[in-house]
Write a protein that holds these residues in place. Structure first.
Motif, PDB file in Angstrom:
ATOM      1  N   ILE A 190      -6.414  -3.800  -0.574  1.00 29.63           N
ATOM      2  CA  ILE A 190      -5.033  -4.297  -0.520  1.00 29.63           C
ATOM      3  C   ILE A 190      -5.168  -5.793  -0.219  1.00 29.63           C
ATOM      4  O   ILE A 190      -5.362  -6.192   0.926  1.00 29.63           O
ATOM      5  CB  ILE A 190      -4.201  -3.600   0.571  1.00 29.63           C
ATOM      6  CG1 ILE A 190      -4.172  -2.095   0.364  1.00 29.63           C
ATOM      7  CG2 ILE A 190      -2.788  -4.179   0.599  1.00 29.63           C
ATOM      8  CD1 ILE A 190      -3.434  -1.638  -0.865  1.00 29.63           C
TER       9      ILE A 190
ATOM     10  N   THR B 249       1.229   3.328  -0.134  1.00 31.23           N
ATOM     11  CA  THR B 249       0.448   2.733  -1.226  1.00 31.23           C
ATOM     12  C   THR B 249      -0.264   3.786  -2.079  1.00 31.23           C
ATOM     13  O   THR B 249      -1.435   3.624  -2.428  1.00 31.23           O
ATOM     14  CB  THR B 249      -0.580   1.741  -0.658  1.00 31.23           C
ATOM     15  OG1 THR B 249      -1.409   2.420   0.308  1.00 31.23           O
ATOM     16  CG2 THR B 249       0.112   0.598   0.038  1.00 31.23           C
TER      17      THR B 249
ATOM     18  N   LEU C 106       0.298  -0.083  -4.933  1.00 28.39           N
ATOM     19  CA  LEU C 106      -0.886  -0.884  -4.583  1.00 28.39           C
ATOM     20  C   LEU C 106      -0.661  -2.355  -4.899  1.00 28.39           C
ATOM     21  O   LEU C 106      -0.954  -3.237  -4.084  1.00 28.39           O
ATOM     22  CB  LEU C 106      -2.102  -0.390  -5.370  1.00 28.39           C
ATOM     23  CG  LEU C 106      -2.963   0.732  -4.801  1.00 28.39           C
ATOM     24  CD1 LEU C 106      -4.079   1.049  -5.786  1.00 28.39           C
ATOM     25  CD2 LEU C 106      -3.542   0.353  -3.456  1.00 28.39           C
TER      26      LEU C 106
ATOM     27  N   ALA D 177       1.972  -3.905  -2.582  1.00 30.86           N
ATOM     28  CA  ALA D 177       1.432  -4.146  -1.244  1.00 30.86           C
ATOM     29  C   ALA D 177       0.515  -5.361  -1.236  1.00 30.86           C
ATOM     30  O   ALA D 177       0.577  -6.201  -0.326  1.00 30.86           O
ATOM     31  CB  ALA D 177       0.684  -2.913  -0.750  1.00 30.86           C
TER      32      ALA D 177
END
Length: 288
Positions: free
Chosen positions: A28, A224, A230, A233
């Motif tokens: 991330i 996520t 994903l 984030a």
């Protein structure tokens, strides 16, 4: 209080990314996903942590985090042989929990906000029975949902309802008394074949021992579990870190500011990162 970080599951919504790798190892922005929920437990002051994952993925977490001593933590590991529901974590972690209260966080949940640490401290200070959170979302049908009456009293808990009675989802962060183990053992699998965390919360609700802390929009919660989530984030973390000059989910920083590690230990962690952006940020903490 002890902490359980559930990093299991098949990550099927993220295939082929998760074909050979746990989704909680995926990046991330500048950190592995697992750093974010781990930092949340640390912000709550929890240092004794059990990570539960599959037999395939547990080796990766051990290579990444080890026993946690360098972060002032005690990290242990247990295997969930197959995904049989969130509540199974308490059965797997029975010997780890013992007679202590426990917090459970899901490995794909990110929390961030200026007042979030204060909220965690309040929960830790006043913990009795079970404490869960409520967060207003546009798609509550994708989550566990908590409903309230006009007086703000919890009236219902539903797991991914087709017609939600409320727009308040229940994020993947929970606090329980040690009797949660026996409650989990008493559950019957749902139609999905899983031991549902919503059913655990219903037991506490029926005992009048459930408290819900509603988070306002000053706190950001991100789940996520999909490619879109994903990316969202990662973009959020990048934006905040570049605009505000603070890191989200930096376990080394949390460990240092909470007094889990000394200045010399932080120096060692910074040197381990080398002269990249992350290492320079850790060195900046020492200078600042």
């Amino acid at each position: 209080m002890k902490g359980i970080l559930l990093a299991g599951g098949m990550g099927s919504r993220l295939l082929p990314l998760t074909q050979s790798l746990s989704k909680q190892i995926l990046p991330i922005y500048d950190k592995p996903m697992i750093y974010y929920p781990l930092s949340t437990l640390m912000l709550a002051g929890i240092r004794d942590i059990l990570i539960i994952s599959s037999e395939r993925d547990i080796k990766g977490f051990k290579a990444l985090l080890g026993d946690g001593k360098c972060y002032g933590l005690s990290i242990s590991y247990k295997v969930q042989s197959s995904p049989r529901g969130i509540a199974e974590a308490f059965i797997i972690g029975e010997s780890f929990i013992g007679q202590e209260a426990v917090s459970l966080i899901l490995g794909d949940n990110i929390f961030y906000g200026d007042d979030f640490e204060k909220t965690l401290e309040k929960v830790m200070r006043d913990q009795e029975g079970a404490t869960i959170f409520g967060y207003k979302v546009e798609n509550p049908e994708a989550f566990g949902v908590v409903s309230f009456n006009k007086e703000g009293k919890v009236t219902a808990l539903e797991e991914k309802p087709k017609n939600p009675k409320s727009c308040y989802a229940v994020p993947g962060l929970y606090f329980y008394t040690p009797d949660v183990v026996q409650i989990a053992k008493s559950l019957k699998p749902s139609l999905r074949g899983e031991l549902e965390i919503t059913d655990v919360n219903k037991v506490y609700l029926n005992q009048n021992h459930l408290r819900v802390e509603c988070l306002d929009k000053k706190v950001v919660w991100l789940d996520t579990g999909t490619p879109e989530a994903l990316l969202k984030a990662a973009n959020f973390v990048e934006m905040v870190q570049k605009m505000q000059g603070v890191a989200i989910g930096c376990i080394e920083e949390v460990a240092y500011k909470k007094g889990f590690i000394t200045k010399s230990q932080l120096v060692a962690l910074a040197e381990k990162m080398g002269r990249n952006q992350y290492g320079n940020y850790l060195r900046g903490l020492l200078e600042g």
